[in-house]
Design a protein around this motif. Structure first.
Motif, PDB file in Angstrom:
ATOM      1  N   LEU A   1      14.268  61.091  36.294  1.00 36.85           N
ATOM      2  CA  LEU A   1      14.855  62.384  35.937  1.00 36.85           C
ATOM      3  C   LEU A   1      15.521  63.059  37.132  1.00 36.85           C
ATOM      4  CD1 LEU A   1      11.973  63.666  33.652  1.00 36.85           C
ATOM      5  CD2 LEU A   1      14.225  62.877  32.915  1.00 36.85           C
ATOM      6  N   VAL A   2      14.879  62.980  38.287  1.00 37.00           N
ATOM      7  CA  VAL A   2      15.452  63.571  39.497  1.00 37.00           C
ATOM      8  C   VAL A   2      16.777  62.890  39.850  1.00 37.00           C
ATOM      9  CG1 VAL A   2      15.157  63.837  41.991  1.00 37.00           C
ATOM     10  CG2 VAL A   2      13.274  64.408  40.446  1.00 37.00           C
ATOM     11  N   GLN A   3      16.804  61.558  39.740  1.00 37.15           N
ATOM     12  CA  GLN A   3      18.025  60.817  40.058  1.00 37.15           C
ATOM     13  C   GLN A   3      19.161  61.172  39.093  1.00 37.15           C
ATOM     14  OE1 GLN A   3      17.693  56.558  39.809  1.00 37.15           O
ATOM     15  NE2 GLN A   3      19.796  56.196  40.460  1.00 37.15           N
TER      16      GLN A   3
ATOM     17  N   ASN B   1      19.501  63.907  37.286  1.00 37.18           N
ATOM     18  CA  ASN B   1      19.913  65.288  37.568  1.00 37.18           C
ATOM     19  C   ASN B   1      20.858  65.357  38.754  1.00 37.18           C
ATOM     20  OD1 ASN B   1      18.491  67.778  36.106  1.00 37.18           O
ATOM     21  ND2 ASN B   1      17.100  66.040  36.020  1.00 37.18           N
ATOM     22  N   GLN B   2      20.496  64.659  39.832  1.00 30.99           N
ATOM     23  CA  GLN B   2      21.314  64.691  41.041  1.00 30.99           C
ATOM     24  C   GLN B   2      22.693  64.083  40.792  1.00 30.99           C
ATOM     25  OE1 GLN B   2      20.281  66.192  44.031  1.00 30.99           O
ATOM     26  NE2 GLN B   2      22.474  66.002  44.412  1.00 30.99           N
TER      27      GLN B   2
ATOM     28  N   HIS C   1      15.112  70.627  34.755  1.00 32.37           N
ATOM     29  CA  HIS C   1      15.327  70.611  36.198  1.00 32.37           C
ATOM     30  C   HIS C   1      16.561  71.432  36.506  1.00 32.37           C
ATOM     31  CE1 HIS C   1      15.439  68.991  40.308  1.00 32.37           C
ATOM     32  NE2 HIS C   1      16.738  68.930  40.142  1.00 32.37           N
TER      33      HIS C   1
ATOM     34  N   HIS D   1      11.846  67.772  29.894  1.00 30.54           N
ATOM     35  CA  HIS D   1      11.846  67.999  31.329  1.00 30.54           C
ATOM     36  C   HIS D   1      13.013  68.909  31.683  1.00 30.54           C
ATOM     37  CE1 HIS D   1      11.182  67.064  35.607  1.00 30.54           C
ATOM     38  NE2 HIS D   1      12.495  67.141  35.688  1.00 30.54           N
TER      39      HIS D   1
ATOM     40  N   HIS E   1      19.195  72.713  39.375  1.00 31.57           N
ATOM     41  CA  HIS E   1      19.649  72.416  40.729  1.00 31.57           C
ATOM     42  C   HIS E   1      20.444  73.593  41.269  1.00 31.57           C
ATOM     43  CE1 HIS E   1      20.888  69.541  43.945  1.00 31.57           C
ATOM     44  NE2 HIS E   1      21.901  70.373  44.029  1.00 31.57           N
TER      45      HIS E   1
ATOM     46  N   HIS F   1      24.912  66.286  38.716  1.00 29.04           N
ATOM     47  CA  HIS F   1      25.434  67.363  39.566  1.00 29.04           C
ATOM     48  C   HIS F   1      26.561  66.866  40.455  1.00 29.04           C
ATOM     49  CE1 HIS F   1      25.570  69.689  43.355  1.00 29.04           C
ATOM     50  NE2 HIS F   1      25.509  70.716  42.527  1.00 29.04           N
TER      51      HIS F   1
ATOM     52  N   ASP G   1       9.211  60.901  36.725  1.00 24.33           N
ATOM     53  CA  ASP G   1       9.982  61.978  37.354  1.00 24.33           C
ATOM     54  C   ASP G   1      11.101  61.462  38.250  1.00 24.33           C
ATOM     55  OD1 ASP G   1       8.376  63.723  36.046  1.00 24.33           O
ATOM     56  OD2 ASP G   1       7.206  64.346  37.805  1.00 24.33           O
ATOM     57  N   ALA G   2      10.916  60.311  38.886  1.00 24.11           N
ATOM     58  CA  ALA G   2      11.943  59.781  39.787  1.00 24.11           C
ATOM     59  C   ALA G   2      13.254  59.538  39.030  1.00 24.11           C
ATOM     60  CB  ALA G   2      11.448  58.488  40.438  1.00 24.11           C
TER      61      ALA G   2
END
Length: 307
Positions: free
Chosen positions: A270-272, A274-275, A5, A3, A7, A278, A267-268
């Motif tokens: 992975l998004v968390q 990633n955020q 992502h 995956h 940002h 960052h 995906d949730a």
């Protein structure tokens, strides 16, 4: 499963716009100052001013180099350059550090030469032009002040201009002291003090830019802390093949393999992650590979000594 992502940091784009203006103004001011120094140096028969005009011309080239790298780093990716041209900013910072150290070496050599063969300062003209140099270089340096901590390329431009302001200040102070005392040795002494101060500051720039060019983990990011954070995510049984490096002087990338026996977390998750990577570590371009840890299909990159 892989995956990817990415940002985008919108503040970075905005800052680049501001520095475009700073580069344009700084370059114009310094080109004008080089012309003034060369003309007045020729008229006053001052080798010091003519030589300093040549030094300031190298600073203009340094500014143009940093500006060009700043612009190239925003070019979109291509099929051949899949990350774009972001790393040009690292090369520019490295070249700027080397040029600045070479310039300081030339000044130190001239200063040592003047101990054995003192040369008189050409009075008010030299002092007056040096005062203009202080103003121009200080104004230019201040335009890059806010970005010197976040962007190594901007720090290179800042140090270049700050060093010039210091050299000009040294010329003024030495000139005034010599006019009142007649101590010709004061000029090379002040020059050597300035060289030491500038070299100390530039050495860190050189060290940081070399490290980034060699894909070292950027300063301010602790790899063990990142690995611990990933290992503590729910469902993660292990982390390997973790790499953190600089894509440019402002952007950091990460790749990692996460062992998750229960399978892909969705995906949730992975998004968390990633955020949070960052927000907590300043890592913007993240790629993670999910593995179940099936012993029949071991990952060849799992051993720590394998890259």
């Amino acid at each position: 499963m892989v995956h990817d992502h990415s940002h985008k940091h919108h503040g970075h784009e905005h800052g680049q716009g501001n520095y475009n203006r700073a580069f344009a103004v700084g370059t114009a001011l310094n080109i004008g100052f080089v012309i003034v120094e060369a003309v007045y140096g020729y008229r006053a028969h001052s080798l010091a001013l003519v030589a300093d005009a040549g030094h300031n011309l190298s600073d203009v080239l340094g500014l143009l180099l940093a500006w060009g790298a700043s612009a190239l780093s925003r070019r979109p990716p291509t099929r051949r350059h899949t990350y774009g041209l972001r790393r040009y900013s690292i090369l520019a910072a490295l070249i700027n550090a080397l040029v600045l150290l070479l310039a300081m070496g030339a000044i130190a050599w001239e200063a040592l030469h003047r101990f054995s063969e003192p040369s008189p300062v050409s009075g008010g003209t030299v002092i007056g032009v040096a005062l203009v140099g202080i103003i121009i270089n200080t104004v230019t340096a201040l335009m890059f002040l806010s970005g010197r901590q976040q962007d190594l390329n901007i720090r290179g431009a800042f140090l270049h201009m700050a060093a010039d302001a210091g050299v000009s200040l040294g010329v003024v102070l030495a000139g005034i002291a010599i006019v009142f005392t007649g101590w010709l040795w004061f000029d090379p002494v002040v020059s050597l003090i300035i060289v030491v101060v500038v070299v100390v500051g530039t050495w860190q720039l050189l060290k940081d830019s070399v490290n980034l060019a060699l894909d070292a983990v950027p300063e301010g990011i602790e790899p063990l802390a990142v690995q611990t954070y990933l290992a503590e995510r729910p469902g993660v049984a292990g982390v390997h093949d973790l790499h953190i490096w600089a894509m440019s002087t402002t952007e950091t990338a990460l790749t990692a393999h996460l062992i998750m026996p229960t399978g892909h977390p969705g995906d949730a998750f992975l998004v968390q992650v990633n955020q949070e990577l960052h927000d907590h570590f300043g890592i913007e371009h993240i790629t993670m590979q999910i593995e179940t840890g099936d012993p029949r299909y071991p990952c060849t990159l799992a051993p720590e000594n394998v890259v």
